[in-house]
Design a protein around this motif. Sequence first.
Motif, PDB file in Angstrom:
ATOM      1  N   ASP A 384       0.949  -1.280  -0.019  1.00 20.07           N
ATOM      2  CA  ASP A 384      -0.054  -0.201   0.016  1.00 20.07           C
ATOM      3  C   ASP A 384       0.687   1.396  -0.044  1.00 20.07           C
ATOM      4  N   GLY A 385       2.212   1.284  -0.348  1.00 24.37           N
ATOM      5  CA  GLY A 385       2.891   2.176  -0.486  1.00 24.37           C
ATOM      6  C   GLY A 385       2.714   3.203  -1.586  1.00 24.37           C
ATOM      7  N   VAL A 386       2.352   2.782  -2.718  1.00 25.51           N
ATOM      8  CA  VAL A 386       2.111   3.691  -3.774  1.00 25.51           C
ATOM      9  C   VAL A 386       0.707   3.095  -4.540  1.00 25.51           C
ATOM     10  N   GLN A 387      -0.167   4.127  -4.497  1.00 20.59           N
ATOM     11  CA  GLN A 387      -1.389   4.070  -5.045  1.00 20.59           C
ATOM     12  C   GLN A 387      -1.752   5.018  -6.244  1.00 20.59           C
ATOM     13  N   ARG A 388      -2.311   4.401  -7.406  1.00 15.44           N
ATOM     14  CA  ARG A 388      -2.934   5.373  -8.586  1.00 15.44           C
ATOM     15  C   ARG A 388      -4.197   5.704  -8.481  1.00 15.44           C
ATOM     16  N   PHE A 389      -4.945   6.723  -8.936  1.00 10.97           N
ATOM     17  CA  PHE A 389      -6.199   7.045  -9.161  1.00 10.97           C
ATOM     18  C   PHE A 389      -6.398   7.587 -10.376  1.00 10.97           C
ATOM     19  N   PRO A 390      -7.602   7.211 -11.261  1.00  9.24           N
ATOM     20  CA  PRO A 390      -7.822   7.812 -12.489  1.00  9.24           C
ATOM     21  C   PRO A 390      -8.045   9.423 -12.129  1.00  9.24           C
ATOM     22  N   GLY A 391      -7.242  10.096 -13.475  1.00  4.22           N
ATOM     23  CA  GLY A 391      -7.294  11.492 -13.451  1.00  4.22           C
ATOM     24  C   GLY A 391      -8.832  12.017 -13.820  1.00  4.22           C
ATOM     25  N   PRO A 392      -9.233  13.187 -13.547  1.00  2.00           N
ATOM     26  CA  PRO A 392     -10.283  13.981 -13.990  1.00  2.00           C
ATOM     27  C   PRO A 392     -10.551  14.050 -15.490  1.00  2.00           C
TER      28      PRO A 392
END
Length: 405
Positions: A384-392
């Motif tokens: 869980d050190g790096v997570q990515r999320f969709p951009g707007p």
Amino acid sequence: MEQALRDCLSRQVSVPPVTADLAGVAVHRANRMHRRRTFAGVTLAAVVTIATSAGMAQFGGSPREPGPAIVVLGDPSGRPDSAVAGPTPSAMVSGAAINVGPPSVDLVVGTDLIVSTGESIDLSALGRVSQAKRVSDGWLVISSAEPVGKNLWFVPEAGSPKAILTGVDVVVLASDGQRIAWRDKSQISAATVAGGQLSTMVQVGASSDTVPVGFVGVAVLLGRTGDAGLDAYRLWWPSSPTAEHGTWNPAVAAIYGMTSGGNAVVGQLLTGASARPCLALLDPGRNLVPVKTACQPQLDVSTAGTVSPDGRWLLVNGMGGASAGRAVVIDLNSAFGAAPAVRAAGPAISGATVWTDPATAVHVDERGESVRVVADRAVVGAADGVQRFPGPAVVPGDQVVLVTR
């Protein structure tokens, strides 16, 4: 009394003897209690599972928690497929997209300021936004509108934007949001700002190749512009009578922030004949002279990087090997020792970075996706050190600007 005693004995004699199975009653009651306890235990486990899943779906959760908790309800068969598999460290560290919720930061998307609470503020009257910072009573926004140059606006939480500076060459903001510096023609100025009002302004003359690029404590960091961009740095203390005091330090390639005590600057130093970029602690009181250097962490020659608010962590772009084209997280407590704690931490930094707590940073990568780095988890390679999320969603020509704070 004799008559009452006779009546009592007569009633007892008239009642038939008890024929119930007392042992059976006890067993029945025990079985019922066991079933109730079993049901209560299963129900509690289910509630914990749901609550844990819901908590992990919130981006703003505790950054120290080591990933989704797994509650396995009892399966006497012991089949391996009864276990719930969690995310693997390799998938997370390699930058795989994991959609657990939007990051709790503000964004400027095109001409709209999208607040983390879901509100939207129209900034179309301000021009093209290049930088924004959250302050206690609103936002400071830097925009450009050709041909007048850079503008600084105060956008209150309620009300209309207010222009603070217009048509200046360069304007920079301090990390505390309370001080600004700018260049307008041949003058460099510094002032404090609150509620959209400037105060305690200091102004000095400067050569044409000098621009303010940031703050180091209460000092303004000045950069010298050359054919290839900035090629040297020095500090200007606004209490000094002239910005020309001191000499340029051409060995300094980047400034990332301050250590926890505020007595040293974390930066990048070019060393040797090959101008190898090395991590360095610089003395702000002696023209950024290096106090310590560490060349083992391979750093990219760029100014992209930031120190955590407590001075413990450095998130910076790496170079070479597994760190090529990626960000790395460095534990500054061990960075200048024999075994520095350094690890790749997701996509490279391409713009501003926000520290949402002393160990958690968020930045936007080149694809417009938000990247969350939990430094103390990423440095040990935790899942869980790096997570990515969709951009707007953006339309062609729009840009995404992360709002610092």
